[in-house]
Write a protein that holds these residues in place. Sequence first.
Motif, PDB file in Angstrom:
ATOM      1  N   ALA A  43       0.726  -1.319   0.042  1.00  0.00           N
ATOM      2  CA  ALA A  43       0.075  -0.109   0.070  1.00  0.00           C
ATOM      3  C   ALA A  43       0.795   1.394  -0.084  1.00  0.00           C
ATOM      4  N   LEU A  44       0.432   2.197  -0.607  1.00  0.00           N
ATOM      5  CA  LEU A  44       1.190   3.538  -0.752  1.00  0.00           C
ATOM      6  C   LEU A  44       0.655   4.775   0.111  1.00  0.00           C
ATOM      7  N   PHE A  45      -0.532   4.237   0.663  1.00  0.00           N
ATOM      8  CA  PHE A  45      -0.982   5.148   1.574  1.00  0.00           C
ATOM      9  C   PHE A  45      -1.099   4.378   2.973  1.00  0.00           C
ATOM     10  N   PHE A  46      -1.010   5.079   4.062  1.00  0.00           N
ATOM     11  CA  PHE A  46      -0.856   4.491   5.376  1.00  0.00           C
ATOM     12  C   PHE A  46      -2.387   3.703   5.416  1.00  0.00           C
ATOM     13  N   ASN A  47      -3.406   4.342   5.149  1.00  0.00           N
ATOM     14  CA  ASN A  47      -4.789   3.804   5.464  1.00  0.00           C
ATOM     15  C   ASN A  47      -5.232   2.872   4.437  1.00  0.00           C
ATOM     16  N   TYR A  48      -4.463   2.819   3.409  1.00  0.00           N
ATOM     17  CA  TYR A  48      -5.282   1.766   2.130  1.00  0.00           C
ATOM     18  C   TYR A  48      -5.474   0.163   2.491  1.00  0.00           C
ATOM     19  N   ASN A  49      -6.435  -0.161   2.361  1.00  0.00           N
ATOM     20  CA  ASN A  49      -6.708  -1.315   2.581  1.00  0.00           C
ATOM     21  C   ASN A  49      -7.660  -2.195   1.710  1.00  0.00           C
ATOM     22  N   SER A  50      -7.679  -1.797   0.277  1.00  0.00           N
ATOM     23  CA  SER A  50      -8.579  -2.291  -0.794  1.00  0.00           C
ATOM     24  C   SER A  50      -7.412  -2.903  -1.700  1.00  0.00           C
ATOM     25  N   PRO A  51      -7.809  -3.589  -2.627  1.00  0.00           N
ATOM     26  CA  PRO A  51      -7.261  -4.423  -3.542  1.00  0.00           C
ATOM     27  C   PRO A  51      -6.108  -3.590  -4.224  1.00  0.00           C
ATOM     28  N   LEU A  52      -4.748  -4.255  -4.415  1.00  0.00           N
ATOM     29  CA  LEU A  52      -3.664  -3.732  -4.841  1.00  0.00           C
ATOM     30  C   LEU A  52      -3.580  -4.076  -6.405  1.00  0.00           C
ATOM     31  N   TYR A  53      -4.155  -5.625  -6.627  1.00  0.00           N
ATOM     32  CA  TYR A  53      -3.910  -5.844  -7.904  1.00  0.00           C
ATOM     33  C   TYR A  53      -4.935  -7.328  -7.982  1.00  0.00           C
ATOM     34  N   THR A  54      -5.044  -7.734  -9.114  1.00  0.00           N
ATOM     35  CA  THR A  54      -5.776  -8.989  -9.426  1.00  0.00           C
ATOM     36  C   THR A  54      -5.148  -9.944 -10.242  1.00  0.00           C
ATOM     37  N   VAL A  55      -5.175 -11.321  -9.621  1.00  0.00           N
ATOM     38  CA  VAL A  55      -4.536 -12.298 -10.340  1.00  0.00           C
ATOM     39  C   VAL A  55      -5.615 -13.138 -11.238  1.00  0.00           C
ATOM     40  N   GLN A  56      -5.340 -13.425 -12.330  1.00  0.00           N
ATOM     41  CA  GLN A  56      -6.086 -14.487 -13.006  1.00  0.00           C
ATOM     42  C   GLN A  56      -5.454 -15.983 -13.326  1.00  0.00           C
ATOM     43  N   ARG A  57      -6.225 -16.846 -13.384  1.00  0.00           N
ATOM     44  CA  ARG A  57      -5.894 -18.325 -13.229  1.00  0.00           C
ATOM     45  C   ARG A  57      -5.868 -18.583 -14.810  1.00  0.00           C
ATOM     46  N   VAL A  58      -5.750 -19.891 -15.313  1.00  0.00           N
ATOM     47  CA  VAL A  58      -5.489 -20.424 -16.431  1.00  0.00           C
ATOM     48  C   VAL A  58      -7.103 -20.804 -16.734  1.00  0.00           C
TER      49      VAL A  58
END
Length: 336
Positions: A43-58
């Motif tokens: 997280a790049l904000f002290f209070n950020y707690n939402s998704p950073l990224y999404t991974v996709q499977r085969v």
Amino acid sequence: MPISRNLAPGIVAALLPLAAAGPCDIYGSNGTPCVAAHSTTRALFFNYNSPLYTVQRVDGTYKDILPVSAGGVADSAAQDEFCIDTGCWISAIYDQSGNGNDLTRAPPGGAAEGPEQDGYDALADATAAKVTLGGSTVYGVYVSPGIGYRNDETTNIPTGNAAQGIYAVLDGSRYNGECCFDYGNAETNDLDNGNGHMQALYFGLGTTGGHGSGDGPWVMADLENGVFAGADPGEVSSNPTANSRFVTGVVKGMPNYWEILVGDATSGDLSTGWAGVRPNGYEPLEQEGAIILGIGGDNSNWAEGTFYEGVITDGFPSDEVDQMVQADIVAAGYSV
């Protein structure tokens, strides 16, 4: 010499790190807020707690990866569990600034199509850039030729000749001389619209508009139809080779002035690679406000590099503030 510019009234007296802060808290508290903030590592904000990224499977299923706690590092264990015994790709990198400037796979552009059947660029392997941050396993975004991310419909990204700052943390051991491993501001129609229609941070061995000292790689600026280490078309001796394992790069500009700052993301301060006027033919800029990662403005997608974190700011951060952000990056503890 580096100078301080664009500080809001009264900010200079308050140039102090917050007791608990991420890079975007530091920029925001000093008058140059993040309008885009991307990272698959933390997280790049002290209070950020939402998704950073999404991974996709085969198999086509998806999982959002969040920080382990507000303001913390990415929950790599959740990714590892989801991706075990199968292929996984990074399908989206979320904007932590609240502006919705998320990055997804880049569409075809004037220079190249991507390798996918629809001409879009490919996605990065979710496990190809494994490092540690503060002792915890995290994953960066490894870009090989044909991979790229983009957002052409952004909110609050600087346009025209408006002041802008960019920093990124990159892998100093993965690079090439092809166009263009960029992160920053580009054309909204995926075409080369002429000199000055971009202002993005570039990392690699490109020499189309000049280069730094030594053998490279270098942190430079992609301003369209050229990557620049300074205003001169040849070697810019003040812009050093940046081959530490983790590199912090800064590219920032305002009317009639721009800077490059370079440092080791694991220790020390940033040094000034360039501070002065823009190259001939690049003032004023005509920034368009799209965001790119790993490609050039016209989807030139032949570059290689690894991205861990980066932001775009509204306004020109002072050198003092960039040094505070560098101290936060060092304290975060990137390591192999």
